[in-house]
Design a protein around this motif. Structure first.
Motif, PDB file in Angstrom:
ATOM      1  N   UNK A  56       0.933  -1.077   0.025  1.00  0.00           N
ATOM      2  CA  UNK A  56      -0.199  -0.016  -0.363  1.00  0.00           C
ATOM      3  C   UNK A  56       1.031   1.152   0.198  1.00  0.00           C
ATOM      4  N   UNK A  57       0.471   2.627  -0.483  1.00  0.00           N
ATOM      5  CA  UNK A  57       1.032   3.567  -0.422  1.00  0.00           C
ATOM      6  C   UNK A  57       0.181   4.925  -0.772  1.00  0.00           C
ATOM      7  N   UNK A  58       0.110   6.096  -0.057  1.00  0.00           N
ATOM      8  CA  UNK A  58      -0.584   6.790   0.149  1.00  0.00           C
ATOM      9  C   UNK A  58      -0.133   8.355  -0.674  1.00  0.00           C
ATOM     10  N   UNK A  59      -0.271   8.865  -1.312  1.00  0.00           N
ATOM     11  CA  UNK A  59      -0.578   9.949  -1.846  1.00  0.00           C
ATOM     12  C   UNK A  59      -0.465  11.023  -1.460  1.00  0.00           C
ATOM     13  N   UNK A  60       0.193  12.345  -1.205  1.00  0.00           N
ATOM     14  CA  UNK A  60      -0.152  13.238  -0.993  1.00  0.00           C
ATOM     15  C   UNK A  60      -1.006  13.563   0.274  1.00  0.00           C
ATOM     16  N   UNK A  61      -0.819  12.093   1.405  1.00  0.00           N
ATOM     17  CA  UNK A  61      -2.473  12.381   2.566  1.00  0.00           C
ATOM     18  C   UNK A  61      -3.509  11.219   1.713  1.00  0.00           C
ATOM     19  N   UNK A  62      -3.318  10.457   1.129  1.00  0.00           N
ATOM     20  CA  UNK A  62      -4.568   9.662   0.186  1.00  0.00           C
ATOM     21  C   UNK A  62      -4.506   8.354   1.366  1.00  0.00           C
ATOM     22  N   UNK A  63      -5.276   7.980   1.643  1.00  0.00           N
ATOM     23  CA  UNK A  63      -5.852   7.034   2.441  1.00  0.00           C
ATOM     24  C   UNK A  63      -5.643   5.363   1.529  1.00  0.00           C
ATOM     25  N   UNK A  64      -4.606   4.739   2.348  1.00  0.00           N
ATOM     26  CA  UNK A  64      -4.821   2.983   1.199  1.00  0.00           C
ATOM     27  C   UNK A  64      -5.532   2.022   1.495  1.00  0.00           C
ATOM     28  N   UNK A  65      -6.171   2.128   2.565  1.00  0.00           N
ATOM     29  CA  UNK A  65      -6.579   0.638   3.801  1.00  0.00           C
ATOM     30  C   UNK A  65      -8.027   1.234   4.160  1.00  0.00           C
ATOM     31  N   UNK A  66      -8.387   0.394   3.696  1.00  0.00           N
ATOM     32  CA  UNK A  66     -10.168   0.509   3.971  1.00  0.00           C
ATOM     33  C   UNK A  66     -10.801  -1.108   4.086  1.00  0.00           C
ATOM     34  N   UNK A  67     -11.655  -0.911   4.266  1.00  0.00           N
ATOM     35  CA  UNK A  67     -12.388  -2.573   4.061  1.00  0.00           C
ATOM     36  C   UNK A  67     -12.659  -2.869   2.399  1.00  0.00           C
ATOM     37  N   UNK A  68     -12.411  -1.950   1.503  1.00  0.00           N
ATOM     38  CA  UNK A  68     -12.719  -2.849   0.716  1.00  0.00           C
ATOM     39  C   UNK A  68     -11.617  -2.678  -0.498  1.00  0.00           C
ATOM     40  N   UNK A  69     -10.507  -2.838   0.622  1.00  0.00           N
ATOM     41  CA  UNK A  69      -9.378  -2.790  -0.330  1.00  0.00           C
ATOM     42  C   UNK A  69      -8.462  -3.953  -0.228  1.00  0.00           C
ATOM     43  N   UNK A  70      -7.310  -5.013  -0.776  1.00  0.00           N
ATOM     44  CA  UNK A  70      -6.712  -5.958  -0.706  1.00  0.00           C
ATOM     45  C   UNK A  70      -6.064  -5.242   0.851  1.00  0.00           C
ATOM     46  N   UNK A  71      -5.580  -5.680   1.317  1.00  0.00           N
ATOM     47  CA  UNK A  71      -3.802  -5.254   2.192  1.00  0.00           C
ATOM     48  C   UNK A  71      -3.067  -6.416   2.906  1.00  0.00           C
ATOM     49  N   UNK A  72      -1.764  -6.056   2.478  1.00  0.00           N
ATOM     50  CA  UNK A  72      -1.211  -6.656   2.312  1.00  0.00           C
ATOM     51  C   UNK A  72       0.243  -6.514   1.710  1.00  0.00           C
ATOM     52  N   UNK A  73       1.110  -7.427   2.625  1.00  0.00           N
ATOM     53  CA  UNK A  73       2.418  -6.529   1.694  1.00  0.00           C
ATOM     54  C   UNK A  73       3.595  -7.545   0.848  1.00  0.00           C
ATOM     55  N   UNK A  74       4.519  -6.910   0.467  1.00  0.00           N
ATOM     56  CA  UNK A  74       5.716  -7.632  -0.185  1.00  0.00           C
ATOM     57  C   UNK A  74       7.080  -7.966   0.598  1.00  0.00           C
ATOM     58  N   UNK A  75       7.775  -9.564  -0.271  1.00  0.00           N
ATOM     59  CA  UNK A  75       8.221  -9.116   0.465  1.00  0.00           C
ATOM     60  C   UNK A  75       8.538  -9.693   1.857  1.00  0.00           C
ATOM     61  N   UNK A  76       9.287  -9.604   3.184  1.00  0.00           N
ATOM     62  CA  UNK A  76       8.991 -10.179   4.242  1.00  0.00           C
ATOM     63  C   UNK A  76       7.906  -9.867   4.783  1.00  0.00           C
ATOM     64  N   UNK A  77       8.002  -8.726   4.496  1.00  0.00           N
ATOM     65  CA  UNK A  77       6.185  -8.473   5.645  1.00  0.00           C
ATOM     66  C   UNK A  77       4.855  -9.522   5.102  1.00  0.00           C
ATOM     67  N   UNK A  78       5.020 -10.068   4.305  1.00  0.00           N
ATOM     68  CA  UNK A  78       4.126 -11.084   4.303  1.00  0.00           C
ATOM     69  C   UNK A  78       3.461 -12.100   3.377  1.00  0.00           C
ATOM     70  N   UNK A  79       2.526 -12.792   3.228  1.00  0.00           N
ATOM     71  CA  UNK A  79       1.872 -13.296   1.764  1.00  0.00           C
ATOM     72  C   UNK A  79      -0.035 -13.708   1.428  1.00  0.00           C
ATOM     73  N   UNK A  80      -0.119 -12.996   1.012  1.00  0.00           N
ATOM     74  CA  UNK A  80      -1.299 -12.808   0.578  1.00  0.00           C
ATOM     75  C   UNK A  80      -2.281 -11.511   1.096  1.00  0.00           C
ATOM     76  N   UNK A  81      -3.202 -11.189   1.318  1.00  0.00           N
ATOM     77  CA  UNK A  81      -4.447 -10.040   1.425  1.00  0.00           C
ATOM     78  C   UNK A  81      -5.393 -10.159   2.597  1.00  0.00           C
ATOM     79  N   UNK A  82      -5.682  -9.510   2.948  1.00  0.00           N
ATOM     80  CA  UNK A  82      -6.749  -8.894   3.914  1.00  0.00           C
ATOM     81  C   UNK A  82      -7.504  -8.251   3.464  1.00  0.00           C
TER      82      UNK A  82
END
Length: 487
Positions: free
Chosen positions: A442-468
């Motif tokens: 996830x990346x926020x641009x100019x203060x934008x929120x990139x985390x919400x119930x309708x959006x997949x959340x999860x990481x690259x590399x050693x931040x994880x596997x899969x999306x919630x």
């Protein structure tokens, strides 16, 4: 004030642990006991897994969409009726300041139940794939979505209700049965889910809650037991690696949402540069968030300006936190003495490696007997320092200067983690190009929120596997079957 004892919920029954064992629940604000929770043993966990397995294999839960939806609606109603009690748990067990209690710890998760139901209603359980000739005959193909099986849910202590809802509701709606193992520090949110499940009348074994003081014993039982099909875990990268290792013999399907060392890049053309820098203070929930921005990258051409802004901001903020009942306060203690000491060891390592301590850096004894660490900021940090590379999970910001845009992207990506990040610029096109180069989920641009119930959340590399969360979050709990019908 003492909370009622947290009970296990196994096979539709609220009960004590085998032998009546209990353990202490500690208030991070005071270090005092606020209640007791059932201290489950291997016997209890075995019974919970058996109940979940039976409910999946021997009842119609996995195929009865109407029942599942109705039960989740009732569960949501019972949880909403307990809103104020949940808020009290968030404050006194989790250590949330009042400015974070309702919006983040309680109301957000409660509201998300209805949003997850909407996503559930849009799932295509059977999808026609059309006819195709091959191998000498024509077949009509159908793609079918089915429940993955028994799910072991292992939750952390920082936002336990939010993460429990994000895992359990999609898993139940998908047709899975669930065993929840909460973090030992925060058992009561999960036991509240067990109580609400009992009140809602969920079928026996569909949802089970097993809390205990020994996370290794109970967690590894879930991970290694062949009756458990999937593990959904949120926590540290170290524990995530152990789950992968221990789950390998049974080829466990895994969702892992792990650590982060997220970077915000403030480019030199950012309007209101000082305001953007001042908003980078790591204070919300004492920095105990996996997606918290803890590396601030600023241009060398404006570095001294950024340092001056941070010095003034931290000085002002030092008197604005630590009151548990102030509605605007968002920072309280760390979860435990152990976590406080861990954070202090990182602060000492930053000093030892030559970073300059701009603000904070001490145990805040003036806030009381709880587990308080001052909001802390290091400047003159290089990206090879321990405080820049490892997840501290406390109120610690590190500030790193960069030469140009390419250097900023290189520093941001030079990390084992890739969970979140941010970019600010006066040129939106430029900011978007930089955001797309950052290797994070996830990346926020100019203060934008990139985390919400309708959006997949999860990481690259050693931040994880899969999306919630989002549709992708449901997919974690579904299997895909293809049926070919000969014509």
């Amino acid at each position: 004030m003492m909370f009622p004892d947290g009970k296990l919920y196994i096979n539709g029954e609220l009960r004590e642990a085998a032998g009546g064992a209990k353990y202490e629940d500690i208030n991070p604000w005071t270090g005092e006991i606020i209640g007791y929770a059932a201290d489950a043993s291997a016997v209890d966990m075995d019974e919970a897994i058996a109940a979940a397995r039976h409910a999946f294999d021997e009842t119609d839960w996995s195929t009865n969409l109407t029942l599942r939806r109705a039960m989740v609606v009732k569960l949501g109603e019972k949880l909403r009726a307990s809103r104020d009690r949940l808020a009290e748990i968030a404050q006194k067990e989790v250590g949330s300041a009042m400015g974070a209690v309702y919006a983040v710890q309680v109301d957000g998760p409660l509201a998300s139940i209805d949003e997850l139901l909407k996503i559930f209603d849009e799932i295509h359980w059977e999808k026609p794939m059309g006819e195709r000739f091959g191998w000498g005959s024509t077949s009509n193909r159908i793609l079918v979505k089915e429940a993955a099986g028994v799910v072991g849910v292992i939750t952390p202590w920082n936002v336990p209700f939010y993460i429990t809802i994000g895992k359990v509701i999609p898993a139940l709606l998908a047709g899975c049965t669930v065993v929840i193992k909460p973090a030992p520090d925060t058992p009561l949110f999960s036991t509240m889910v067990g109580e609400a499940s009992a009140q809602a009348g969920l079928p026996p074994g569909v949802l089970n809650v097993v809390c205990g003081s020994d996370p290794v014993l109970l967690g590894e039982m879930l991970v290694t037991d062949k009756r458990v099909d999937l593990i959904s875990f949120t926590g540290s990268t170290g524990v995530g690696k152990r789950i992968m290792e221990k789950g390998a013999p049974t080829l466990k399907r895994l969702f892992l949402e792990l650590g982060g060392k997220s970077a915000a890049i403030i480019l030199e053309d950012t309007p209101n540069f000082a305001e953007a820098v001042s908003q980078s203070v790591v204070c919300f929930h004492a920095g105990q968030g996996c997606a918290t921005i803890t590396r601030l990258l600023v241009p060398k051409s404006r570095y001294q300006e950024a340092v001056a802004v941070l010095e003034a901001t931290y000085s002002a903020y030092s008197q604005m936190w630590g009151d548990p009942n102030e509605p605007t306060n968002v920072m309280g203690p760390l979860i435990s003495a152990r976590q406080r000491d861990r954070v202090m060891s990182y602060i000492q390592s930053g000093i030892d490696e030559g970073a300059r301590l701009l603000a904070g850096g001490h145990i805040a004894k003036d806030k009381g007997n709880g587990f308080f660490v001052e909001p802390t900021c290091f400047v003159d940090v290089t990206n090879d320092m321990k405080i820049a590379r490892e997840e501290i999970f406390g109120p610690v910001l590190v500030v790193i200067p960069f030469e140009d845009e390419d250097d900023a992207v290189r520093i941001a990506n030079d990390s084992d983690y890739g969970l979140s990040g941010g970019v600010r610029s006066g040129d939106l096109d430029r900011a978007m190009k930089v955001a797309k180069r950052i290797r994070t989920g996830t990346v926020g641009v100019n203060g934008g929120m990139s985390i919400a119930v309708d959006l997949p959340f999860g990481g690259y590399k050693q931040s994880g596997i899969g999306k919630e969360w989002g549709q992708e979050g449901f997919d974690e709990y579904l299997e895909t079957k293809v049926i070919g019908v000969g014509l």
